[in-house]
Design a protein around this motif. Structure first.
Motif, PDB file in Angstrom:
ATOM      1  N   GLY A 173      17.866 -10.740   0.024  1.00  0.00           N
ATOM      2  CA  GLY A 173      17.399 -11.758   1.204  1.00  0.00           C
ATOM      3  C   GLY A 173      16.614 -10.878   2.099  1.00  0.00           C
ATOM      4  O   GLY A 173      15.329 -11.416   2.808  1.00  0.00           O
ATOM      5  N   ALA A 174      16.729  -9.532   2.626  1.00  0.00           N
ATOM      6  CA  ALA A 174      16.139  -8.704   3.589  1.00  0.00           C
ATOM      7  C   ALA A 174      14.915  -8.584   2.855  1.00  0.00           C
ATOM      8  O   ALA A 174      13.929  -8.499   3.840  1.00  0.00           O
ATOM      9  CB  ALA A 174      17.097  -7.644   4.081  1.00  0.00           C
ATOM     10  N   ILE A 175      14.849  -8.005   1.757  1.00  0.00           N
ATOM     11  CA  ILE A 175      13.643  -7.435   0.943  1.00  0.00           C
ATOM     12  C   ILE A 175      12.436  -8.841   1.166  1.00  0.00           C
ATOM     13  O   ILE A 175      11.434  -8.936   1.455  1.00  0.00           O
ATOM     14  CB  ILE A 175      13.609  -7.025  -0.486  1.00  0.00           C
ATOM     15  N   SER A 176      13.145 -10.031   0.588  1.00  0.00           N
ATOM     16  CA  SER A 176      12.309 -11.433   0.479  1.00  0.00           C
ATOM     17  C   SER A 176      11.707 -11.523   2.002  1.00  0.00           C
ATOM     18  O   SER A 176      10.497 -12.117   2.104  1.00  0.00           O
ATOM     19  CB  SER A 176      12.977 -12.187   0.009  1.00  0.00           C
ATOM     20  N   LEU A 177      12.539 -11.746   2.945  1.00  0.00           N
ATOM     21  CA  LEU A 177      12.358 -12.181   4.390  1.00  0.00           C
ATOM     22  C   LEU A 177      11.024 -11.207   4.893  1.00  0.00           C
ATOM     23  O   LEU A 177      10.109 -11.461   5.402  1.00  0.00           O
ATOM     24  CB  LEU A 177      13.366 -12.104   5.252  1.00  0.00           C
ATOM     25  N   GLY A 178      11.164  -9.789   4.792  1.00  0.00           N
ATOM     26  CA  GLY A 178      10.553  -8.708   5.170  1.00  0.00           C
ATOM     27  C   GLY A 178       9.140  -8.691   4.537  1.00  0.00           C
ATOM     28  O   GLY A 178       7.846  -8.691   4.978  1.00  0.00           O
ATOM     29  N   GLY A 179       9.153  -8.882   3.114  1.00  0.00           N
ATOM     30  CA  GLY A 179       7.938  -9.164   2.142  1.00  0.00           C
ATOM     31  C   GLY A 179       7.157 -10.109   2.631  1.00  0.00           C
ATOM     32  O   GLY A 179       5.920  -9.872   2.758  1.00  0.00           O
ATOM     33  N   GLY A 180       7.662 -11.282   2.804  1.00  0.00           N
ATOM     34  CA  GLY A 180       7.056 -12.610   2.881  1.00  0.00           C
ATOM     35  C   GLY A 180       6.155 -12.428   4.386  1.00  0.00           C
ATOM     36  O   GLY A 180       5.030 -12.690   4.802  1.00  0.00           O
ATOM     37  N   LEU A 181       7.026 -12.031   5.337  1.00  0.00           N
ATOM     38  CA  LEU A 181       6.460 -11.745   6.565  1.00  0.00           C
ATOM     39  C   LEU A 181       5.344 -10.778   6.827  1.00  0.00           C
ATOM     40  O   LEU A 181       4.266 -10.969   7.657  1.00  0.00           O
ATOM     41  CB  LEU A 181       7.456 -11.750   7.764  1.00  0.00           C
ATOM     42  N   GLY A 182       5.688  -9.790   6.097  1.00  0.00           N
ATOM     43  CA  GLY A 182       4.659  -8.653   6.227  1.00  0.00           C
ATOM     44  C   GLY A 182       3.428  -9.051   5.624  1.00  0.00           C
ATOM     45  O   GLY A 182       2.226  -8.579   5.899  1.00  0.00           O
ATOM     46  N   PHE A 183       3.550  -9.847   4.417  1.00  0.00           N
ATOM     47  CA  PHE A 183       2.153 -10.202   3.830  1.00  0.00           C
ATOM     48  C   PHE A 183       1.593 -11.316   4.259  1.00  0.00           C
ATOM     49  O   PHE A 183       0.147 -11.495   4.153  1.00  0.00           O
ATOM     50  CB  PHE A 183       2.570 -10.507   2.258  1.00  0.00           C
ATOM     51  N   LEU A 184       2.152 -12.296   5.071  1.00  0.00           N
ATOM     52  CA  LEU A 184       1.619 -13.460   5.557  1.00  0.00           C
ATOM     53  C   LEU A 184       0.216 -13.152   6.309  1.00  0.00           C
ATOM     54  O   LEU A 184      -0.829 -13.869   6.175  1.00  0.00           O
ATOM     55  CB  LEU A 184       2.543 -14.359   6.450  1.00  0.00           C
ATOM     56  N   PRO A 185       0.249 -12.203   7.318  1.00  0.00           N
ATOM     57  CA  PRO A 185      -1.049 -12.129   7.963  1.00  0.00           C
ATOM     58  C   PRO A 185      -2.312 -11.629   7.142  1.00  0.00           C
ATOM     59  O   PRO A 185      -3.572 -11.993   7.630  1.00  0.00           O
ATOM     60  CB  PRO A 185      -0.857 -10.883   8.653  1.00  0.00           C
ATOM     61  N   TRP A 186      -2.087 -11.227   5.860  1.00  0.00           N
ATOM     62  CA  TRP A 186      -3.173 -11.116   4.939  1.00  0.00           C
ATOM     63  C   TRP A 186      -3.644 -12.045   4.167  1.00  0.00           C
ATOM     64  O   TRP A 186      -4.654 -12.309   3.088  1.00  0.00           O
ATOM     65  CB  TRP A 186      -2.880  -9.801   4.130  1.00  0.00           C
ATOM     66  N   ASN A 187      -2.579 -13.259   4.127  1.00  0.00           N
ATOM     67  CA  ASN A 187      -2.727 -14.222   3.153  1.00  0.00           C
ATOM     68  C   ASN A 187      -3.177 -15.663   3.975  1.00  0.00           C
ATOM     69  O   ASN A 187      -3.562 -16.814   3.128  1.00  0.00           O
ATOM     70  CB  ASN A 187      -1.720 -14.331   2.367  1.00  0.00           C
ATOM     71  N   ALA A 188      -2.853 -15.664   5.258  1.00  0.00           N
ATOM     72  CA  ALA A 188      -3.038 -17.075   5.853  1.00  0.00           C
ATOM     73  C   ALA A 188      -3.290 -16.670   7.330  1.00  0.00           C
ATOM     74  O   ALA A 188      -2.858 -15.639   7.913  1.00  0.00           O
ATOM     75  CB  ALA A 188      -1.534 -17.803   5.914  1.00  0.00           C
ATOM     76  N   PRO A 189      -4.048 -17.506   8.169  1.00  0.00           N
ATOM     77  CA  PRO A 189      -4.645 -18.824   7.629  1.00  0.00           C
ATOM     78  C   PRO A 189      -5.766 -18.659   6.601  1.00  0.00           C
ATOM     79  O   PRO A 189      -6.069 -19.444   5.818  1.00  0.00           O
ATOM     80  CB  PRO A 189      -5.089 -19.456   8.877  1.00  0.00           C
TER      81      PRO A 189
END
Length: 331
Positions: A173-189
Motif C-alpha cells: 500500500g505504501a508503494i502504491s500510494l507513493g508511486g501514484g502521488l509521485g507520478f501524478l504531476p507528470w501525467n495530469a492535468p
C-alpha cells in the motif's frame, strides 16, 4: 514504516520521471494516437519504470533498518509485483501476444499465491492476478486515472493492514500510494509521460498481490478474526478499485453482446465516454472517479452497512454518468 516507504517512493518517482522522459524519447518509445485514443499528440510511455525505481529504493532503504526483518511473504509479494512490471515492460517494447501475456500472468499468480497461501493461494492467484493486472491495464486510458487510483488503493491497504490485514498490505500500500502521488504531476492535468504497461501492470499487481496476501493472512489459524473484521479488510482492499471493476465488466459485457473482439482497443468505457462524448477534461473525470473511490473506501472503514450503501450508490451513479452528462449538455 508506511510513511517512510510512501515518501521515499514518491520523491524518487517524481525525480526519476524527467530523465526517464529523455531516455524514452531517445529510444523512440512513444504512444502514438489512433482513432481509439483519448490523447492527440505522441507521448513517451514507460513511466512505470520510475515508480519501480522509487519502490526499489524505498524498500532497500527501509528494510535495512526494519526490526523485526521483513517476512519472506513480503519479499515474495514484492518479487511478484516486480515480475509483472517486467512483463509489462516487455509488452511495451516487444508487443507480446495476448495469450503469452495471459499465461505469464497466470504463472506469476500461481507462484505468488503458493508463496503466500499454499495450494489454496495458488488457485486463487491464478485468477486474481490476471484479473487485477488486466483490469488496471484496460482502464489506463486518460490522464491521472490509474495513478490517482493507485494512491487511493494505498490508503485502503493501509486501513486494511491496521484492521488485521498484515504487513504485506502495509508495504504494498505504501508503494502504491507513493508511486501514484509521485507520478501524478507528470501525467495530469496534461500528460508529459504515460505509465505504459510496465506501470499499469505494476499498480494492478500491487492490488492483486495485496488481495492474495490479505486472504492468506485472514485464513491463518494463528490470528483468527471475526466475520465483521474479515469483511472490513477485504472491503478495504477491494473498494478503491470498485469502479474500475464495474467499468471493465460493463465494457466487456457490451462488446460480447455486440459480437466485438473484447481484446481490441476501444472507446466504450464509461470514463472514455465522459471525455470523448461528454466533453469533460481528463483531469476532471479522473479526479471525480478517484474522489468517489476514496469516499467509498472511507465508508467501508466506517462499517459494512455504510460501505455497501456507498458502493451501491457510487456504482449506479458511475454507470449512469455518461447519460446524465449528455442530458446536462443537451439541456
Amino acid at each position: 514504516m508506511f510513511i517512510e516507504i510512501a515518501l521515499i517512493t514518491a520523491v524518487v518517482t517524481l525525480a526519476a520521471c524527467a530523465p526517464l522522459i529523455a531516455l524514452l524519447r531517445h529510444k523512440g518509445h512513444h504512444d502514438v494516437p489512433n482513432e481509439r485514443s483519448s490523447h492527440a499528440i505522441p507521448t513517451p510511455r514507460g513511466g512505470g519504470i520510475a515508480v519501480l525505481v522509487g519502490a526499489a529504493v524505498a524498500c532497500s532503504v527501509v528494510s535495512m533498518g526494519a526490526a523485526p526483518p521483513w517476512s519472506s511473504a513480503t519479499w515474495a509479494a514484492l518479487g511478484a509485483a516486480a515480475a509483472l512490471a517486467a512483463l509489462g515492460f516487455a509488452d511495451d517494447v516487444r508487443d507480446l501476444s495476448p495469450i503469452l501475456r495471459l499465461l505469464m500472468q497466470v504463472a506469476v499468480g500461481v507462484l505468488a499465491g503458493a508463496a503466500l497461501g499454499g495450494i489454496r493461494g495458488a488457485l486463487i492467484g491464478a485468477v486474481v492476478i490476471p484479473t487485477a493486472v488486466n483490469m488496471v491495464n484496460f482502464m489506463d486510458g486518460i490522464n491521472g486515472l490509474c495513478a490517482g487510483h493507485a494512491a487511493v488503493w494505498g490508503v485502503g491497504a493501509l486501513l486494511a493492514s491496521r484492521a488485521g490485514g498484515g504487513e504485506v498490505l502495509l508495504v504494498l500500500g505504501a508503494i502504491s500510494l507513493g508511486g501514484g502521488l509521485g507520478f501524478l504531476p507528470w501525467n495530469a492535468p496534461h500528460a508529459r509521460l504515460f505509465l505504459g504497461d510496465v506501470g499499469s501492470y505494476l499498480f494492478g499487481a500491487l492490488a492483486g498481490v495485496g488481495l492474495l496476501a490479505a486472504v492468506s493472512t485472514l485464513g491463518a489459524d494463528t490470528a483468527p478474526l471475526s466475520a465483521g473484521a474479515v469483511a472490513t479488510v477485504l472491503g478495504l482492499v477491494g473498494a478503491p478499485y470498485l469502479l474500475f471493476a464495474l467499468d471493465t465488466s460493463a465494457a466487456l459485457a457490451r462488446r460480447l453482446a455486440a459480437g466485438e473482439p473484447v481484446l481490441r482497443a476501444h472507446r466504450s468505457h464509461v470514463y472514455q465516454r465522459l471525455v470523448n462524448e461528454g466533453g469533460l477534461p481528463h483531469w476532471v473525470v479522473s479526479a471525480a472517479i478517484a474522489g468517489t473511490s476514496l469516499l467509498v473506501t472511507v465508508a467501508v472503514a466506517l462499517g459494512p452497512v455504510t460501505g455497501m450503501a456507498a458502493a451501491l450508490l457510487a456504482g449506479v451513479a458511475y454507470l449512469l454518468s455518461p447519460r446524465l452528462r449528455q442530458a446536462t449538455v443537451i439541456a
